[in-house]
Scaffold this active site. Structure first.
Site, PDB file in Angstrom:
ATOM      1  N   THR A   1     -18.403  32.001  35.313  1.00  0.00           N
ATOM      2  CA  THR A   1     -17.431  31.059  36.049  1.00  0.00           C
ATOM      3  C   THR A   1     -17.976  30.682  37.283  1.00  0.00           C
ATOM      4  OG1 THR A   1     -16.443  32.782  37.222  1.00  0.00           O
ATOM      5  CG2 THR A   1     -15.611  32.308  35.069  1.00  0.00           C
TER       6      THR A   1
ATOM      7  N   CYS B   1     -10.398  32.161  47.015  1.00  0.00           N
ATOM      8  CA  CYS B   1      -9.585  31.404  45.837  1.00  0.00           C
ATOM      9  C   CYS B   1      -8.705  32.598  45.483  1.00  0.00           C
ATOM     10  CB  CYS B   1     -11.010  31.230  44.428  1.00  0.00           C
ATOM     11  SG  CYS B   1     -11.391  32.696  44.095  1.00  0.00           S
TER      12      CYS B   1
ATOM     13  N   ASN C   1     -21.270  32.111  43.849  1.00  0.00           N
ATOM     14  CA  ASN C   1     -20.665  30.923  44.162  1.00  0.00           C
ATOM     15  C   ASN C   1     -21.230  30.466  45.414  1.00  0.00           C
ATOM     16  OD1 ASN C   1     -18.254  31.009  46.294  1.00  0.00           O
ATOM     17  ND2 ASN C   1     -18.085  32.874  44.983  1.00  0.00           N
TER      18      ASN C   1
ATOM     19  N   GLU D   1     -20.792  39.649  36.669  1.00  0.00           N
ATOM     20  CA  GLU D   1     -19.748  39.018  35.650  1.00  0.00           C
ATOM     21  C   GLU D   1     -20.429  39.006  34.599  1.00  0.00           C
ATOM     22  OE1 GLU D   1     -18.053  34.437  34.988  1.00  0.00           O
ATOM     23  OE2 GLU D   1     -18.123  35.293  37.207  1.00  0.00           O
TER      24      GLU D   1
ATOM     25  N   CYS E   1     -10.724  39.141  37.644  1.00  0.00           N
ATOM     26  CA  CYS E   1      -9.954  37.412  37.804  1.00  0.00           C
ATOM     27  C   CYS E   1      -9.813  37.026  36.458  1.00  0.00           C
ATOM     28  CB  CYS E   1     -11.239  36.496  38.408  1.00  0.00           C
ATOM     29  SG  CYS E   1     -10.510  34.959  38.549  1.00  0.00           S
TER      30      CYS E   1
ATOM     31  N   HIS F   1     -25.962  39.617  36.897  1.00  0.00           N
ATOM     32  CA  HIS F   1     -24.761  39.463  37.787  1.00  0.00           C
ATOM     33  C   HIS F   1     -23.824  40.149  37.136  1.00  0.00           C
ATOM     34  CE1 HIS F   1     -21.203  37.374  39.534  1.00  0.00           C
ATOM     35  NE2 HIS F   1     -21.938  37.075  40.500  1.00  0.00           N
TER      36      HIS F   1
ATOM     37  N   HIS G   1     -17.817  39.853  46.701  1.00  0.00           N
ATOM     38  CA  HIS G   1     -18.980  39.937  47.142  1.00  0.00           C
ATOM     39  C   HIS G   1     -18.969  39.388  48.699  1.00  0.00           C
ATOM     40  CE1 HIS G   1     -21.275  40.013  43.296  1.00  0.00           C
ATOM     41  NE2 HIS G   1     -20.899  41.335  43.580  1.00  0.00           N
TER      42      HIS G   1
END
Length: 316
Positions: free
Chosen positions: A172, A19, A232, A133, A103, A131, A48
């Site tokens: 996200t 992305c 993700n 994030e 990001c 995690h 990752h």
């Protein structure tokens, strides 16, 4: 056609793989190495994916888990997942030059968290405990300002002192379907809860999940290329399974279990947002050695998102 090989149709999901945020983070490390010279330290895996991390190591990146592992006088890059505010503050205190590869969509959630706290609201944060994030987002606000909810069951039981003064935000990289279910519970229990102005789940996460849904019903099985610590990528496996398709996460082509592919006539392939396209091609080539493959890409949307590089690196 080669009669000695079994026919296998590959349905390749698009969008898949990198992305804009991952592209940007990798480019930041490469440009930091160009600008400062090796080594450049990176706090936590930049994204990752083992293949990406190893390629950057070869260029001169050194990956560490904490700022304490970074020696004085060398530049450090913060990963795409974001870091608690205390980390850049500590870097400044030590006089370390740092580049933040967070990001921009994660940074947007950080700013939303700050704004809610400034308004005196408590935040319910939907995400996965530990995690990076989530750790980074919790580190944007004072301790106790945010409560983590991981599942719809958590949402049913969470206790909030001031239920009328509440907002929610999300990680996200969550499953879109799971998150909707959790938000529905929160809205039922806390009718006045404030929602973010726009979706927190990033466009790339949603698009990759939609692409899997578009092909899952036509596949006998699906391979998701990604890392076991990639949120993700794990969600893509869950999405395929929810659609009734057997799915497995692999990091490289060598992890393909050919016994598992017995009886599979149509195989879906996708890749998490931190997996490069070269690994998709590696998987296709590996399968082509064993099967007579027909390859078809199924595109559900075209991504045009681009993120600017941090100031000071554009010139490099």
């Amino acid at each position: 056609m080669n009669d000695s090989k079994t026919a296998l149709t590959l349905l390749i999901a698009a969008p898949r793989g990198f992305c804009a945020g991952v592209d940007r983070a990798i480019r930041i490390v490469e440009l930091a190495i160009e600008k400062y010279g090796a080594p450049v330290y990176v706090r936590h895996e930049i994204v990752h994916n083992r293949y990406v991390v190893d390629a950057l190591k070869e260029q001169g990146a050194i990956f560490v888990e904490t700022l304490e592992d970074v020696p004085d006088g060398v530049p450090v890059v913060f990963s795409a997942h974001g870091v608690p505010k205390a980390v850049p503050a500590k870097a400044e205190e030590r006089g370390l030059e740092y580049v933040d590869a967070t990001c921009p969509l994660v940074s947007k959630v950080h700013r939303q968290a700050e704004r809610l706290v400034e308004k005196g609201q408590h935040i319910v944060f939907i995400g996965h405990r530990d995690h990076p994030e989530v750790v980074g987002t919790f580190g944007q606000v004072p301790p106790g300002a945010m409560t983590l909810v991981e599942t719809a069951q958590d949402a049913e039981s969470v206790e909030i002192p001031d239920a009328d003064n509440l907002g929610f935000l999300t990680q996200t990289t969550l499953s879109v379907d799971d998150t909707i279910e959790i938000i529905d519970v929160l809205r039922r229990r806390f009718p006045n809860i404030n929602a973010p102005r726009s979706e927190d789940i990033c466009y790339a996460t949603s698009n990759r999940q939609d692409a899997v849904k578009a092909i899952a019903a036509s596949c006998d099985a699906m391979l998701v290329i990604g890392a076991p610590n990639s949120s993700n990528s794990l969600r893509l496996v869950e999405v395929a399974e929810r659609e009734g398709t057997s799915a497995r996460l692999i990091q490289r082509a060598t992890e393909i279990d050919f016994e598992w592919l017995d009886g599979v006539a149509t195989l879906g392939i996708t890749a998490g947002a931190s997996a490069p396209e070269i690994l998709v091609r590696e998987v296709v080539d590996w399968l082509a050695e064993r099967f007579d493959i027909t390859e078809r890409e199924v595109e559900t949307t075209r991504e045009k998102m681009l993120f600017k590089l941090p100031r000071g690196l554009e010139a490099a």
